[in-house]
Design a protein around this motif. Sequence first.
Motif, PDB file in Angstrom:
ATOM      1  N   GLU A  95       0.824  -1.208   0.000  1.00 15.81           N
ATOM      2  CA  GLU A  95       0.000   0.000   0.000  1.00 15.81           C
ATOM      3  C   GLU A  95       0.859   1.260   0.000  1.00 15.81           C
ATOM      4  O   GLU A  95       0.582   2.201  -0.760  1.00 15.81           O
ATOM      5  N   PRO A  96       1.916   1.344   0.820  1.00 17.39           N
ATOM      6  CA  PRO A  96       2.781   2.536   0.723  1.00 17.39           C
ATOM      7  C   PRO A  96       3.420   2.692  -0.656  1.00 17.39           C
ATOM      8  O   PRO A  96       3.579   3.819  -1.140  1.00 17.39           O
ATOM      9  N   ILE A  97       3.774   1.567  -1.293  1.00 14.78           N
ATOM     10  CA  ILE A  97       4.376   1.650  -2.626  1.00 14.78           C
ATOM     11  C   ILE A  97       3.371   2.202  -3.629  1.00 14.78           C
ATOM     12  O   ILE A  97       3.701   3.051  -4.467  1.00 14.78           O
ATOM     13  N   LYS A  98       2.121   1.712  -3.534  1.00 16.35           N
ATOM     14  CA  LYS A  98       1.080   2.233  -4.435  1.00 16.35           C
ATOM     15  C   LYS A  98       0.832   3.717  -4.177  1.00 16.35           C
ATOM     16  O   LYS A  98       0.658   4.501  -5.118  1.00 16.35           O
ATOM     17  N   ARG A  99       0.804   4.101  -2.902  1.00 18.52           N
ATOM     18  CA  ARG A  99       0.601   5.513  -2.585  1.00 18.52           C
ATOM     19  C   ARG A  99       1.765   6.354  -3.115  1.00 18.52           C
ATOM     20  O   ARG A  99       1.559   7.436  -3.693  1.00 18.52           O
ATOM     21  N   LEU A 100       2.981   5.836  -2.943  1.00 14.39           N
ATOM     22  CA  LEU A 100       4.149   6.570  -3.433  1.00 14.39           C
ATOM     23  C   LEU A 100       4.142   6.656  -4.954  1.00 14.39           C
ATOM     24  O   LEU A 100       4.509   7.697  -5.528  1.00 14.39           O
ATOM     25  N   THR A 101       3.706   5.598  -5.627  1.00 15.93           N
ATOM     26  CA  THR A 101       3.597   5.631  -7.089  1.00 15.93           C
ATOM     27  C   THR A 101       2.594   6.684  -7.535  1.00 15.93           C
ATOM     28  O   THR A 101       2.794   7.396  -8.527  1.00 15.93           O
ATOM     29  N   SER A 102       1.478   6.775  -6.787  1.00 18.35           N
ATOM     30  CA  SER A 102       0.475   7.807  -7.114  1.00 18.35           C
ATOM     31  C   SER A 102       1.066   9.202  -6.986  1.00 18.35           C
ATOM     32  O   SER A 102       0.862  10.070  -7.853  1.00 18.35           O
ATOM     33  N   TYR A 103       1.838   9.432  -5.916  1.00 24.21           N
ATOM     34  CA  TYR A 103       2.487  10.731  -5.754  1.00 24.21           C
ATOM     35  C   TYR A 103       3.452  11.007  -6.903  1.00 24.21           C
ATOM     36  O   TYR A 103       3.529  12.127  -7.430  1.00 24.21           O
TER      37      TYR A 103
ATOM     38  N   ASP B  51       1.366  12.698   2.338  1.00 26.20           N
ATOM     39  CA  ASP B  51       0.809  12.415   3.664  1.00 26.20           C
ATOM     40  C   ASP B  51       0.951  10.919   3.962  1.00 26.20           C
ATOM     41  O   ASP B  51       0.339  10.089   3.281  1.00 26.20           O
ATOM     42  N   TRP B  52       1.743  10.613   4.944  1.00 23.99           N
ATOM     43  CA  TRP B  52       1.865   9.213   5.427  1.00 23.99           C
ATOM     44  C   TRP B  52       2.445   9.276   6.836  1.00 23.99           C
ATOM     45  O   TRP B  52       3.574   9.702   7.038  1.00 23.99           O
ATOM     46  N   SER B  53       1.672   8.816   7.790  1.00 27.19           N
ATOM     47  CA  SER B  53       2.040   9.015   9.192  1.00 27.19           C
ATOM     48  C   SER B  53       2.495   7.744   9.894  1.00 27.19           C
ATOM     49  O   SER B  53       2.507   7.683  11.116  1.00 27.19           O
TER      50      SER B  53
ATOM     51  N   ASP C 122       6.792   3.128  10.945  1.00 20.26           N
ATOM     52  CA  ASP C 122       7.723   2.077  10.564  1.00 20.26           C
ATOM     53  C   ASP C 122       8.635   2.569   9.442  1.00 20.26           C
ATOM     54  O   ASP C 122       8.779   3.772   9.217  1.00 20.26           O
ATOM     55  N   GLU C 123       9.250   1.614   8.728  1.00 20.34           N
ATOM     56  CA  GLU C 123      10.183   1.977   7.665  1.00 20.34           C
ATOM     57  C   GLU C 123       9.517   2.780   6.547  1.00 20.34           C
ATOM     58  O   GLU C 123      10.147   3.628   5.921  1.00 20.34           O
ATOM     59  N   THR C 124       8.231   2.495   6.280  1.00 17.28           N
ATOM     60  CA  THR C 124       7.538   3.255   5.231  1.00 17.28           C
ATOM     61  C   THR C 124       7.403   4.722   5.616  1.00 17.28           C
ATOM     62  O   THR C 124       7.469   5.605   4.751  1.00 17.28           O
ATOM     63  N   GLY C 125       7.190   4.989   6.917  1.00 14.22           N
ATOM     64  CA  GLY C 125       7.123   6.381   7.360  1.00 14.22           C
ATOM     65  C   GLY C 125       8.440   7.095   7.124  1.00 14.22           C
ATOM     66  O   GLY C 125       8.468   8.259   6.704  1.00 14.22           O
ATOM     67  N   ILE C 126       9.564   6.403   7.398  1.00 13.11           N
ATOM     68  CA  ILE C 126      10.883   6.993   7.132  1.00 13.11           C
ATOM     69  C   ILE C 126      11.060   7.242   5.639  1.00 13.11           C
ATOM     70  O   ILE C 126      11.584   8.290   5.219  1.00 13.11           O
ATOM     71  N   MET C 127      10.594   6.282   4.803  1.00 11.89           N
ATOM     72  CA  MET C 127      10.721   6.438   3.359  1.00 11.89           C
ATOM     73  C   MET C 127       9.946   7.658   2.875  1.00 11.89           C
ATOM     74  O   MET C 127      10.458   8.461   2.066  1.00 11.89           O
ATOM     75  N   PHE C 128       8.709   7.852   3.354  1.00 13.83           N
ATOM     76  CA  PHE C 128       7.920   8.995   2.925  1.00 13.83           C
ATOM     77  C   PHE C 128       8.529  10.299   3.430  1.00 13.83           C
ATOM     78  O   PHE C 128       8.498  11.312   2.724  1.00 13.83           O
TER      79      PHE C 128
ATOM     80  N   ARG D 197      11.735  10.844   3.892  1.00 12.63           N
ATOM     81  CA  ARG D 197      12.873  11.118   3.007  1.00 12.63           C
ATOM     82  C   ARG D 197      12.389  11.599   1.637  1.00 12.63           C
ATOM     83  O   ARG D 197      13.014  12.457   1.009  1.00 12.63           O
ATOM     84  N   PHE D 198      11.277  11.068   1.167  1.00 11.75           N
ATOM     85  CA  PHE D 198      10.745  11.497  -0.130  1.00 11.75           C
ATOM     86  C   PHE D 198      10.282  12.950  -0.063  1.00 11.75           C
ATOM     87  O   PHE D 198      10.503  13.725  -1.011  1.00 11.75           O
ATOM     88  N   ARG D 199       9.655  13.315   1.062  1.00  8.30           N
ATOM     89  CA  ARG D 199       9.259  14.721   1.215  1.00  8.30           C
ATOM     90  C   ARG D 199      10.487  15.623   1.215  1.00  8.30           C
ATOM     91  O   ARG D 199      10.497  16.682   0.577  1.00  8.30           O
ATOM     92  N   GLN D 200      11.545  15.210   1.939  1.00  8.60           N
ATOM     93  CA  GLN D 200      12.760  16.018   1.941  1.00  8.60           C
ATOM     94  C   GLN D 200      13.376  16.109   0.548  1.00  8.60           C
ATOM     95  O   GLN D 200      13.869  17.166   0.135  1.00  8.60           O
ATOM     96  N   MET D 201      13.332  15.003  -0.205  1.00 13.02           N
ATOM     97  CA  MET D 201      13.882  15.012  -1.557  1.00 13.02           C
ATOM     98  C   MET D 201      13.107  15.987  -2.440  1.00 13.02           C
ATOM     99  O   MET D 201      13.705  16.745  -3.226  1.00 13.02           O
ATOM    100  N   MET D 202      11.775  15.985  -2.317  1.00 16.10           N
ATOM    101  CA  MET D 202      10.975  16.904  -3.133  1.00 16.10           C
ATOM    102  C   MET D 202      11.256  18.355  -2.757  1.00 16.10           C
ATOM    103  O   MET D 202      11.304  19.236  -3.630  1.00 16.10           O
ATOM    104  N   ASP D 203      11.444  18.612  -1.464  1.00 15.42           N
ATOM    105  CA  ASP D 203      11.795  19.979  -1.059  1.00 15.42           C
ATOM    106  C   ASP D 203      13.139  20.383  -1.666  1.00 15.42           C
ATOM    107  O   ASP D 203      13.298  21.510  -2.157  1.00 15.42           O
ATOM    108  N   THR D 204      14.093  19.444  -1.634  1.00 12.67           N
ATOM    109  CA  THR D 204      15.409  19.733  -2.216  1.00 12.67           C
ATOM    110  C   THR D 204      15.303  19.977  -3.716  1.00 12.67           C
ATOM    111  O   THR D 204      15.932  20.901  -4.265  1.00 12.67           O
TER     112      THR D 204
END
Length: 615
Positions: A335-343, A357-359, A362-368, A370-377
Amino acid sequence: MPKRGHYVNERDKPMKFRSIRSRLIQFMLLATTIPLLLSISITYIHTKETIKEQALEENRHLIFQGKTNLSNYLDNINKASLVVYNDANFLRNLRKIPEDYRAVAEVFTLLQNIQNTVSGIERIYLHASQSNQSTLVTPATFPKREFRPVPYVSTVPYEKFTTAVEPTHNSHDYGFPPSPTSYTKRQVFTFHRTITNIPSEKVLGVLAIDVRLDSVAAICEQLFNKKNEQLVIVDQGGSVIYSGNDEQIGQKLQDQAVLDHIGQNVSGYFEMNGAMHVYEKMQTPYTDWTIIKRIPNATLYERATELTKINTVIAVIALLVIIFGTLFISVRITEPIKRLTSYMNRIQSGQLNVDIDWSSRDETGIMFARFRQMMDTINNLILREYKLELANKTNQLKALQAQINPHFLYNTLQSIGTLALHHNAPRIYALLTSLSKIMRYSMNNNDALVTLQDEAEHVKLYLDLQKERFGDQLEFSLHLEPDTLGVPVPKMILQPLVENFFKHGMDNPEGGKGKLAIISRMEPAGVLTVTIENNGEPIPPDVLSRLAAGLERQQNRTQADGNGEYGIGLHNVMMRLQLYNEHGSALHIENMEPQGVRIIARIHTKAKYTKETNE
């Protein structure tokens, strides 16, 4: 070439059978189903064989015990018939005339004693050959006696045997008039004994003892279960002496294959027609019977089947639990992968300010996160790139405006050089030509990459001009290995490094003469090393430390600074290496002993150089 957007869409197409969820479910099903099925199959086969061996052993003992009981029963009948020899008066009575009523009474008494000795005797028939008298004794009627020249027809075939057993047949009165208590439909087998005048072989008469099947049935019923098993007793001719199926009694056994099997050994077992057959032969001097027990496979393996059913139920329950667990875990993972693909799809369409948005903690929260930080960068980099593009446009405009200056200088230098030749000054012409080539090389923006040989020729022109300036106070040398000359390097990286010597180190060279050497060689893994050494003034330790730290930070792309006037050229060269080299090229500076400075540039020749400048 396919468009980038088309390529991404192909990769993003839903793949039901290649998704992580599908593969995880398939793997878990295979990893659980195959071992479970193998375990059930092996357990069933092993249990089946074990139960088969146990059942065979139990039935062998059971049938052997049944054979012993039947043999003992027939032995009792045989012993009872031997009474005719134990009573000496009986043999004399058989030869007396029929009118001797005392002899007749003694014969009747002896026959009744035989009848009462063994249970299950239906009637006894006696024929005296010398007096031609036939006698019939039954438990319910008075003895019967009549004159007959020959014995009853059913006893004739057995006169040649001392003892024999006639197969099961319907009861009859041996030719005497039937009485109200006669049971002609009752099935009996007959024990025949030929009475001889021992020690001679002269036949005095025949004795036939009809035996009801009650006692035989009582023994046999302990050997099998009538509901799901079968048991038959056959003689050597295949006639059925006893059977759990009353219709078979007295008939010829129809299954010839069974008769063929039991004729091979005294005892044993065989499988045929979906059942296990266990048999045991009962061989006596007066009979040759075989006890055959038929156990259907469904009955034989009933316990194995029940155990397999229980294991199957447990396996199905375990499989269902695993399936539900796999679905739950796969959903939690995918489910996190599908959500990330949608983003990603929304970002690809140009929506760079997507609210990610992903709260989960676990590891998926860390991944999201990092993805938010990457998009900001990325957004910050795009903003910086936009500003740089505006600055480049401005610089390009200024460069267009200043294009006239290089042409003016080239033409002016060419005119001065021509004038120098007219005044017989070739040295001045050579210097002007070198200066013109240096200017043309440095101002030509069409080539971002050049070979090391081109860069070295440019530096040599520059050093020739410096040589004209310093005269004998300057010595320089180039030691370039042949395999390094064709290596592509960023343009204008050697002159800034050489120029530092004339800016900071040429004032106080060792021995009053400035020396500079440029050396190139290829190291393993395709690394080009260019070393520039001089004997100039060393760099102060504190400045050298700051300069080295600045180069290291710039190499790690964390920060770039000039570290004063000395480091501007070095950091420009480092920036060029980083712009045109994807790998970690490096620049190192150090003081030499007893005096001098060494600069080492390491360039990865297998790097992918961009050509954006050319485009």
